[in-house]
Write a protein that holds these residues in place. Structure first.
Motif, mmCIF file in Angstrom:
data_model
loop_
_atom_site.group_PDB
_atom_site.id
_atom_site.type_symbol
_atom_site.label_atom_id
_atom_site.label_comp_id
_atom_site.label_asym_id
_atom_site.label_seq_id
_atom_site.Cartn_x
_atom_site.Cartn_y
_atom_site.Cartn_z
ATOM 1 N N THR A 447 -0.338 34.648 4.803
ATOM 2 C CA THR A 447 0.296 34.881 3.517
ATOM 3 C C THR A 447 -0.899 34.878 2.609
ATOM 4 O O THR A 447 -1.632 33.898 2.619
ATOM 5 C CB THR A 447 1.235 33.707 3.486
ATOM 6 N N LYS A 448 -0.738 35.586 1.470
ATOM 7 C CA LYS A 448 -1.730 35.721 0.457
ATOM 8 C C LYS A 448 -1.539 34.874 -0.750
ATOM 9 O O LYS A 448 -2.469 34.389 -1.269
ATOM 10 C CB LYS A 448 -2.223 37.079 0.299
ATOM 11 N N LEU A 449 -0.185 34.802 -1.069
ATOM 12 C CA LEU A 449 -0.078 34.118 -2.541
ATOM 13 C C LEU A 449 1.286 33.390 -2.109
ATOM 14 O O LEU A 449 2.192 33.720 -1.150
ATOM 15 C CB LEU A 449 0.355 35.238 -3.297
ATOM 16 N N GLY A 450 1.634 32.567 -2.778
ATOM 17 C CA GLY A 450 3.014 31.709 -2.742
ATOM 18 C C GLY A 450 2.587 30.258 -1.977
ATOM 19 O O GLY A 450 1.302 30.139 -1.682
ATOM 20 N N THR A 451 3.380 29.299 -2.006
ATOM 21 C CA THR A 451 3.185 28.145 -1.572
ATOM 22 C C THR A 451 2.663 27.995 0.073
ATOM 23 O O THR A 451 1.877 27.006 0.341
ATOM 24 C CB THR A 451 4.515 27.243 -1.657
ATOM 25 N N GLU A 452 3.144 29.007 0.578
ATOM 26 C CA GLU A 452 2.941 28.881 2.199
ATOM 27 C C GLU A 452 1.307 29.738 2.507
ATOM 28 O O GLU A 452 0.773 29.441 3.251
ATOM 29 C CB GLU A 452 3.656 29.928 3.229
ATOM 30 N N ALA A 453 0.987 30.323 1.436
ATOM 31 C CA ALA A 453 -0.529 30.911 1.530
ATOM 32 C C ALA A 453 -1.658 29.933 1.736
ATOM 33 O O ALA A 453 -1.792 28.950 1.120
ATOM 34 C CB ALA A 453 -0.513 31.744 0.347
ATOM 35 N N CYS A 454 -2.400 30.465 2.709
ATOM 36 C CA CYS A 454 -3.628 29.781 3.049
ATOM 37 C C CYS A 454 -4.418 29.826 1.726
ATOM 38 O O CYS A 454 -4.740 30.740 1.284
ATOM 39 C CB CYS A 454 -4.549 30.352 4.175
ATOM 40 N N PRO A 455 -5.018 28.453 1.215
ATOM 41 C CA PRO A 455 -5.789 28.340 0.093
ATOM 42 C C PRO A 455 -7.038 29.523 0.068
ATOM 43 O O PRO A 455 -7.370 29.532 -0.879
ATOM 44 C CB PRO A 455 -5.946 27.033 -0.227
ATOM 45 N N PHE A 456 -7.630 29.421 1.516
ATOM 46 C CA PHE A 456 -8.835 30.286 1.419
ATOM 47 C C PHE A 456 -8.621 31.873 1.033
ATOM 48 O O PHE A 456 -9.520 32.257 0.552
ATOM 49 C CB PHE A 456 -9.405 30.244 2.940
#
Ligand SMILES: Cc1cc2nc3c(=O)[nH]c(=O)nc-3n(C[C@H](O)[C@H](O)[C@H](O)COP(=O)(O)OP(=O)(O)OC[C@H]3O[C@@H](n4cnc5c(N)ncnc54)[C@H](O)[C@@H]3O)c2cc1C
Ligand code: SF4
Length: 511
Positions: A447-456
């Motif tokens: 996942t690229k964006l949003g609360t689930e997204a990996c910060p990396f």
């Protein structure tokens, strides 16, 4: 001529240049444990035990050979706490004609030693540290004659010089480098190599008590200490690696797995760096395994390249570029180091795993250092000096000549590309591919964006955005910048917003 021969804590080698031409009847071998060296950074407790115990064992072995030893322990009465202070006291005990010392590994110590001749009114003879396979003069000569100051060319020069894995002037097997075969994922049913453990003896236990009492606030677990502290045991560790790990070293060199702290890595760097093992004999042991058909070419080439190539190369860069090298900050990175580098308290599982392994063992393997803790510090713009202090503190093998180029140059690109042609920046996809960390993480690497997204993921793009002016001209960054250019403006804004919110939380939470 009566000589005082000074041996430092990372020079525990019987064939050290400072010990050559030793006159057993007159000369004194001097070693000192000093407060300044134990605290110039807050070394991991296991690193302190390793160096102090190995020093004491080495002194014992020289004493057993009949050498006149003068050894000052950390808690000896009157210990002044500094090399200069202890040398002064030793000179007043021994009245020698000269001091002989092998060149130290760190600039800081080298600078200090420059004052000794005058201060003590005694000649100081500096000898080359010829445990390395390439002298500083040879490296400088090579660098002068090579426009492309890259590891790959230096490594080829060293292969030709040593004749290792060469058939005439050609590399064995027809290729210089087998990296492409060396990036496999671990199979599900892989066999972990057996553990190698060296139970602490009486000397080590005594040092552990000293460290427990004196350095309680330093990072790291102490009780799990199981490093070798003598040459005999380090040779056993080498043999263990050659037998159990080397054949698969290449295949899984970049792999990472939860709870598997060493995998097929050698964990020999602390021994090589303090002198218990010699880099040449380590390479020769790997080459012998290849010639006996016990390990494949890809593994042995990959291993030899780390020592004959990288290790010698970073040392050459260090001595050629210091002291200015340490002061560069190409990406103007100024953020403070997040506290979780010390506590491990983060919901990012990859970082948590690496910090915890580091705390347990004073060890993490190269990809963990580069692509997890290094990559995060790079993407979030942590100040190089703070990151370097962390690496210098927490690893048992950390000495500035090798730690600094790896951190400053390779991991943080703070030297503007002298050591690595482009930053080792990566999104969560690389970590997901090379490890099992993402399973069970609070975030999703896909996942690229949003609360689930990996910060990396969003930090990677944000890193490219904020450093565009500095990095876009680099031809090796052409592809990522082409992809960035194709990104829709609103997506770019979303990435920027989420990255900035993350960084703001990082600051407020850890400052
Ligand atoms: C940010 C960062 C900091 C580092 N700090 C240190 C450090 O303080 N001390 C240190 O010895 N290494 C350092 N390294 C290099 C490397 O990570 C370690 O040498 C290696 O992980 C040691 O584990 P090992 O003995 O199991 O290595 P293996 O994977 O078994 O490799 C074999 C040997 O090759 C040598 N080697 C491998 N890679 C490098 C390298 N990049 N530079 C120099 N030698 C290398 C080491 O002597 C090592 O023992 C650092 C790397 C990074 C990315
Ligand atoms: S999802 Fe991202 S933060 Fe979590 S372990 Fe994977 S790479 Fe690390």
């Amino acid at each position: 001529m009566k000589t005082l021969r000074l041996i430092l804590g990372d020079q525990l080698c019987r064939t050290l240049s400072a010990l050559r031409d030793m006159d057993h009847t007159r000369d004194v071998v001097f070693m000192a444990e000093v407060h300044d060296e134990t605290t110039y950074v807050r070394h991991h407790k296991q690193k302190l035990v390793l160096v102090l115990s190995a020093m004491r064992h080495f002194a014992e072995s020289l004493r057993a050979e009949g050498m006149h030893m003068d050894y000052v322990q950390l808690d000896d009465k009157g210990n002044s706490g500094s090399f200069t202070g202890e040398l002064g006291r030793a000179l007043s005990r021994h009245h020698v004609d000269r001091i002989v010392v092998t060149q130290p590994g760190e600039w800081r110590v080298w600078e200090m030693m420059q004052t000794w001749g005058e201060e003590f009114d005694t000649p100081v003879e500096f000898r080359e540290d010829d445990r390395f396979l390439c002298s500083q003069a040879e490296f400088a000569h090579w660098a002068k004659g090579n426009k492309s100051f890259r590891l790959e060319y230096f490594y080829r020069h060293m292969r030709r010089k040593t004749g290792w894995l060469m058939t005439g002037d050609k590399p064995e097997g027809g290729r210089w480098n087998y990296d492409e075969e060396n990036r496999k994922k671990l199979p599900r049913n892989f066999q972990t190599p057996p553990a190698r453990r060296f139970a602490p003896d009486a000397i080590t236990r005594e040092v552990m008590t000293l460290v427990r009492n004196r350095f309680a606030d330093h990072f790291g677990q102490l009780e799990s200490f199981d490093w070798a502290v003598t040459r005999e045991d380090a040779l056993q560790a080498l043999q263990h690696f050659i037998t159990h790990c080397l054949p698969q070293f290449g295949d899984y060199q970049d792999a990472m797995k939860t709870g598997q702290d060493f995998l097929f890595h050698s964990a020999l760097s602390p021994y090589i760096n303090i002198g218990l093992l010699n880099p040449q004999e380590v390479c020769e042991a790997a080459l012998a395994a290849y010639h006996q058909g016990l390990a494949p070419l890809s593994a042995v080439e990959g291993f030899v390249r780390q020592i004959l190539g990288w290790r010698e190369y970073v040392r050459g860069v260090y001595w050629m570029k210091m002291p200015d090298y340490a002061r560069t900050n190409f990406l103007n990175a100024e953020r403070p180091l997040p506290d979780f580098y010390w506590t491990g308290e983060t919901d990012m599982k990859c970082l948590r795993e690496v910090v915890e392994a580091t705390r347990r063992n004073a060890y993490a393997h190269h990809i963990q250092r580069l692509m997890i803790t290094g990559n995060f510090a790079l993407l979030t713009g942590v100040a190089p000096l703070q990151v370097e202090e962390w690496y210098l503190s927490v690893y048992a093998d950390a000495f500035e000549w090798v730690e600094l180029p790896n951190t400053h140059g390779m991991a943080l690109h703070a030297d503007g590309g002298l050591l690595g042609s482009k930053p080792y920046a990566s999104s969560g996809a690389y970590i997901d591919r090379m490890s099992d960390y993402c399973a069970g993480c609070a975030y999703d690497p896909k996942t690229k964006l949003g609360t689930e997204a990996c910060p990396f993921n969003y930090l990677y793009w944000y890193f490219l955005i904020v450093n565009e002016a500095r990095l876009k001209p680099n031809p090796r960054m052409a592809l990522p910048y082409r992809l960035l250019a194709r990104m829709a403006a609103n997506r770019r804004q979303q990435i920027t917003r989420q990255a900035q919110e993350f960084l703001a939380r990082l600051q407020s939470r850890y400052l």
